[in-house]
Write a protein that holds these residues in place. Structure first.
Motif, short mmCIF file in Angstrom:
data_model
loop_
_atom_site.label_atom_id
_atom_site.label_comp_id
_atom_site.label_asym_id
_atom_site.label_seq_id
_atom_site.Cartn_x
_atom_site.Cartn_y
_atom_site.Cartn_z
N TRP A 140 -39.13 -41.65 -32.48
CA TRP A 140 -40.24 -40.70 -32.54
C TRP A 140 -41.13 -40.85 -31.30
CZ3 TRP A 140 -40.11 -37.58 -36.87
CH2 TRP A 140 -39.33 -38.03 -37.94
N GLY A 141 -41.80 -39.77 -30.94
CA GLY A 141 -42.83 -39.83 -29.91
C GLY A 141 -42.31 -40.31 -28.56
N ARG A 142 -43.03 -41.27 -27.96
CA ARG A 142 -42.63 -41.78 -26.64
C ARG A 142 -41.24 -42.40 -26.67
NH1 ARG A 142 -47.70 -43.81 -27.24
NH2 ARG A 142 -46.89 -45.93 -27.44
N ASN A 143 -40.92 -43.09 -27.78
CA ASN A 143 -39.58 -43.67 -27.90
C ASN A 143 -38.51 -42.58 -27.87
OD1 ASN A 143 -40.30 -46.38 -28.03
ND2 ASN A 143 -40.54 -46.36 -30.25
N ALA A 144 -38.79 -41.43 -28.50
CA ALA A 144 -37.84 -40.33 -28.51
C ALA A 144 -37.62 -39.78 -27.10
CB ALA A 144 -38.32 -39.22 -29.44
N ARG A 145 -38.70 -39.61 -26.36
CA ARG A 145 -38.60 -39.09 -24.99
C ARG A 145 -37.80 -40.06 -24.12
NH1 ARG A 145 -44.06 -39.00 -23.08
NH2 ARG A 145 -44.36 -38.05 -25.13
N PHE A 146 -38.04 -41.35 -24.29
CA PHE A 146 -37.34 -42.39 -23.54
C PHE A 146 -35.86 -42.42 -23.92
CE2 PHE A 146 -36.36 -47.11 -23.51
CZ PHE A 146 -36.14 -47.19 -22.14
N ALA A 147 -35.57 -42.46 -25.23
CA ALA A 147 -34.20 -42.58 -25.69
C ALA A 147 -33.38 -41.32 -25.46
CB ALA A 147 -34.17 -42.94 -27.18
N GLY A 148 -34.05 -40.17 -25.40
CA GLY A 148 -33.35 -38.91 -25.19
C GLY A 148 -32.64 -38.83 -23.85
N LYS A 149 -33.00 -39.72 -22.92
CA LYS A 149 -32.37 -39.73 -21.59
C LYS A 149 -31.23 -40.73 -21.48
CE LYS A 149 -36.77 -38.35 -19.51
NZ LYS A 149 -37.86 -38.73 -18.59
N PHE A 150 -30.94 -41.47 -22.56
CA PHE A 150 -29.85 -42.45 -22.50
C PHE A 150 -28.51 -41.75 -22.29
CE2 PHE A 150 -32.18 -45.62 -25.51
CZ PHE A 150 -33.01 -45.99 -24.46
N GLU A 151 -27.62 -42.45 -21.62
CA GLU A 151 -26.25 -41.99 -21.46
C GLU A 151 -25.34 -42.78 -22.38
OE1 GLU A 151 -25.32 -42.43 -17.37
OE2 GLU A 151 -26.59 -40.76 -16.72
N VAL A 152 -24.19 -42.21 -22.68
CA VAL A 152 -23.20 -42.94 -23.47
C VAL A 152 -22.84 -44.24 -22.73
CG1 VAL A 152 -20.83 -42.91 -24.35
CG2 VAL A 152 -22.28 -40.88 -24.55
N GLY A 153 -22.85 -45.34 -23.46
CA GLY A 153 -22.58 -46.64 -22.86
C GLY A 153 -23.82 -47.45 -22.54
N THR A 154 -25.02 -46.85 -22.63
CA THR A 154 -26.26 -47.59 -22.37
C THR A 154 -26.38 -48.74 -23.36
OG1 THR A 154 -27.37 -45.59 -21.58
CG2 THR A 154 -28.77 -47.42 -22.23
N HIS A 155 -26.68 -49.92 -22.82
CA HIS A 155 -26.81 -51.14 -23.62
C HIS A 155 -28.29 -51.29 -24.02
CE1 HIS A 155 -26.08 -55.81 -23.77
NE2 HIS A 155 -26.28 -55.28 -24.97
N ILE A 156 -28.55 -51.38 -25.33
CA ILE A 156 -29.93 -51.39 -25.80
C ILE A 156 -30.18 -52.46 -26.85
CG2 ILE A 156 -30.27 -48.92 -25.33
CD1 ILE A 156 -29.99 -48.43 -28.36
N HIS A 157 -31.46 -52.83 -26.96
CA HIS A 157 -31.99 -53.57 -28.09
C HIS A 157 -32.93 -52.64 -28.84
CE1 HIS A 157 -31.71 -57.67 -25.73
NE2 HIS A 157 -30.52 -57.22 -26.12
N LEU A 158 -32.94 -52.72 -30.16
CA LEU A 158 -33.96 -51.96 -30.89
C LEU A 158 -34.41 -52.69 -32.13
CD1 LEU A 158 -32.79 -50.40 -33.65
CD2 LEU A 158 -31.79 -48.87 -31.96
N TRP A 159 -35.64 -52.40 -32.53
CA TRP A 159 -36.26 -52.96 -33.72
C TRP A 159 -36.75 -51.81 -34.60
CZ3 TRP A 159 -36.44 -54.65 -28.84
CH2 TRP A 159 -36.25 -56.02 -28.55
N GLY A 160 -36.71 -51.99 -35.88
CA GLY A 160 -37.19 -50.94 -36.77
C GLY A 160 -37.00 -51.30 -38.22
N ARG A 161 -36.73 -50.29 -39.04
CA ARG A 161 -36.49 -50.49 -40.47
C ARG A 161 -35.39 -49.53 -40.91
NH1 ARG A 161 -38.89 -46.14 -42.94
NH2 ARG A 161 -40.58 -45.17 -41.78
#
Length: 204
Positions: free
Chosen positions: A151-172
């Motif tokens: 959501w929000g800023r995270n959505a704008r940031f994540a919307g630019k990821f490409e297939v294969g992008t290596h990520i860490h994430l936290w949530g529920r």
């Protein structure tokens, strides 16, 4: 929650129903139950938990019992009316029945790779959302494919990821109900499960 593995789920909630036999493999029996976890908003998430009989040998679980679970988010496909449907569960690795509880807990940490182009969009009220599908590797060459929502800023940031992008994430992990219109114009009520992301970062 320490970052020791690529897939960590820590949940505390209430049992809402009976144990249901899931499957047996290599002499081990697995059961499913539903765990209810309150959000601060007042909404309740109903999360499917997978438990081995080896965690239950000295425990009797009843409706209303409070459980603390350490485990992993797992996915598998089941055939329903000839079509595959993605099931999302929390696989319990440690289980504790609590005598008393002061708070609910729902914490997820994942490390993995984007395996499908993100879908970025705006809600009718102008809120930004991005849907991700993340592959998290298990040992022995298996992977879990986990739907995530930002959501929000995270959505704008994540919307630019490409297939294969290596990520860490936290949530529920959260549940939500929706209406699915079938081919014969019958409307079916379904429940979807996804990881609601609170923090996300790329791995260089």
């Amino acid at each position: 929650m320490e970052r020791l593995e690529t897939n960590i789920a820590v949940l505390t909630g209430a049992v809402t129903g009976e144990l249901i036999l899931s499957h047996k493999t290599y002499g081990e029996t697995f059961y499913q139950l539903e765990l209810s976890i309150d959000r601060r908003s007042g909404y309740r998430d109903a999360i499917n938990i997978m438990i081995s009989d080896r965690l239950l040998f000295d425990k009797t679980l009843n409706k209303g019992d409070m459980l603390h679970i350490n485990g992993q988010v797992r996915t598998y496909n089941t055939a329903v009316n000839g079509k595959n449907r993605l099931n999302v569960v929390v696989f319990a690795r440690e289980l504790e029945v609590l005598e008393d509880i002061e708070y609910y807990q729902n914490e997820i940490y994942l490390e993995g790779y984007i395996c499908k182009p993100p879908v970025y969009r705006m809600t009718p009220l102008g809120r930004e959302i991005a849907d991700l599908l993340m592959a998290v590797n298990r040992p022995y060459g298996k992977s879990d494919y986990l739907p995530c929502i930002c959501w929000g800023r995270n959505a704008r940031f994540a919307g630019k990821f490409e297939v294969g992008t290596h990520i860490h994430l936290w949530g529920r992990i959260q549940s939500r109900t929706y209406q699915k219109r079938l081919d014969n114009d019958v409307v079916e009520k379904r429940t979807a499960y996804e990881i609601s992301v609170s923090k996300i970062e790329c791995v260089e």
